[in-house]
Design a protein around this motif. Structure first.
Motif, PDB file in Angstrom:
ATOM      1  N   GLY A 200     -18.197 -31.783 -25.761  1.00 16.52           N
ATOM      2  CA  GLY A 200     -17.448 -30.669 -25.223  1.00 16.52           C
ATOM      3  C   GLY A 200     -16.570 -31.081 -24.061  1.00 16.52           C
ATOM      4  O   GLY A 200     -16.584 -32.247 -23.649  1.00 16.52           O
ATOM      5  N   PHE A 202     -15.573 -27.258 -25.780  1.00 17.96           N
ATOM      6  CA  PHE A 202     -15.040 -26.756 -27.041  1.00 17.96           C
ATOM      7  C   PHE A 202     -14.323 -25.431 -26.782  1.00 17.96           C
ATOM      8  O   PHE A 202     -14.789 -24.608 -26.005  1.00 17.96           O
ATOM      9  CB  PHE A 202     -16.176 -26.540 -28.043  1.00 17.96           C
ATOM     10  N   THR A 229     -19.738 -25.345 -23.477  1.00 20.37           N
ATOM     11  CA  THR A 229     -20.146 -24.998 -24.837  1.00 20.37           C
ATOM     12  C   THR A 229     -20.294 -23.494 -25.034  1.00 20.37           C
ATOM     13  O   THR A 229     -20.880 -23.055 -26.017  1.00 20.37           O
ATOM     14  CB  THR A 229     -21.478 -25.698 -25.196  1.00 20.37           C
TER      15      THR A 229
END
Length: 278
Positions: A200, A202, A229
């Motif tokens: 990440g 993300f 995340t």
């Protein structure tokens, strides 16, 4: 009720806080932020970042770093003595319960001040459908036995960490999409598992695309908190996907800080206290 961190000791003008020898138990974004702050604002502070070695290519700051375990409570106790550490900041992952326990015991034995630096956990909104479970094992058991998810195979997005997939062998009827920074041991994966290795943060659009492509019907994750995340939870909310959320382990009874700035202020106060004691 956890005790509050000491009142921050702030600097005024060009006054530099006294020198301090600090051990930062890291592996989180908050640990990295604190290390950057120490390096840029407090050059007389001698800090050592310790990482467990869970990933083979961690992002390392420009400071003294050690990788690997200490050898339990006794090993950490000896390390604190041998390196004349003045204070410890436990900024390990919210689910690194054993390391936090070892830090609390070693600091109590050596009478070193200890701060827990931990980001707040996630909280559900009224639009979310979360099912809270106390452990990874309970999450796997729910997938294996609960009538809610046993009527037909589910498509499960599994983001619990590469060392915690084995319990899901008990629920082999489902299809799994597993994501972690590094691949898990194949023997610890359920038979119908696709693996994605990615780090990440993300973003929401990518998470929506991924969950739609794999027709995800269930998200299983730990309440790690943070922003890196979080998008998967937003995507689950938008798509109406229920979440099996693993609760955090009980916190140690030590002072807490929720961000690096508060931890830095606590260390300033430790340094001032050390100076007054000399």
């Amino acid at each position: 009720m956890l005790p509050a961190p000491p009142t921050p000791c702030t600097n005024t003008g060009n006054t530099m806080p006294p020198s301090l020898r600090v051990l930062v138990l890291g592996g989180t974004t908050e640990a990295s932020s604190l290390c950057r702050m120490l390096g840029t604002t407090w050059p007389t502070c001698h800090a050592v970042l310790s990482l467990a070695g869970a990933t083979s290519q961690p992002h390392l700051p420009d400071m003294s770093t050690r990788i690997g375990g200490f050898g339990g409570v006794a090993g950490l106790t000896n390390w604190l003595h041998d390196h004349a550490i003045d204070a410890v900041v436990d900024a390990t992952h919210p689910f690194a319960a054993q390391m936090s326990q070892h830090a609390a015991m070693a600091c109590a034995a050596t009478q070193r001040p200890l701060l827990r630096l931990e980001r707040p956990g996630w909280t559900a909104t009224p639009q979310d459908t979360w099912f809270m479970v106390p452990s990874i094992a309970e999450a796997a058991s729910a997938l294996a036995r609960s009538s809610r998810w046993n009527t037909k195979p589910q498509s499960v997005f599994l983001t619990t960490g590469r060392k915690e997939t084995r319990p899901f062998l008990a629920a082999p009827q489902h299809h799994y999409l597993f994501r972690s920074i590094e691949p898990p041991c194949p023997a610890d994966l359920p038979p119908q598992t696709s693996v994605i290795c990615a780090r990440g943060p993300f973003d929401l659009e990518a998470e929506l695309k991924l969950m739609r492509e794999h027709q995800i019907t269930m998200l299983v994750t730990k309440n790690s908190g943070g922003t890196a995340t979080h998008a998967k939870l937003e995507a689950a909310r938008i798509l109406g996907v229920p979440v099996l959320m693993v609760s955090r382990p009980p916190a140690q009874d030590t002072p807490h800080a929720k961000d690096a700035a508060a931890a830095l202020a606590w260390l300033h106060q430790c340094a001032a206290s050390t100076l007054r004691a000399v």
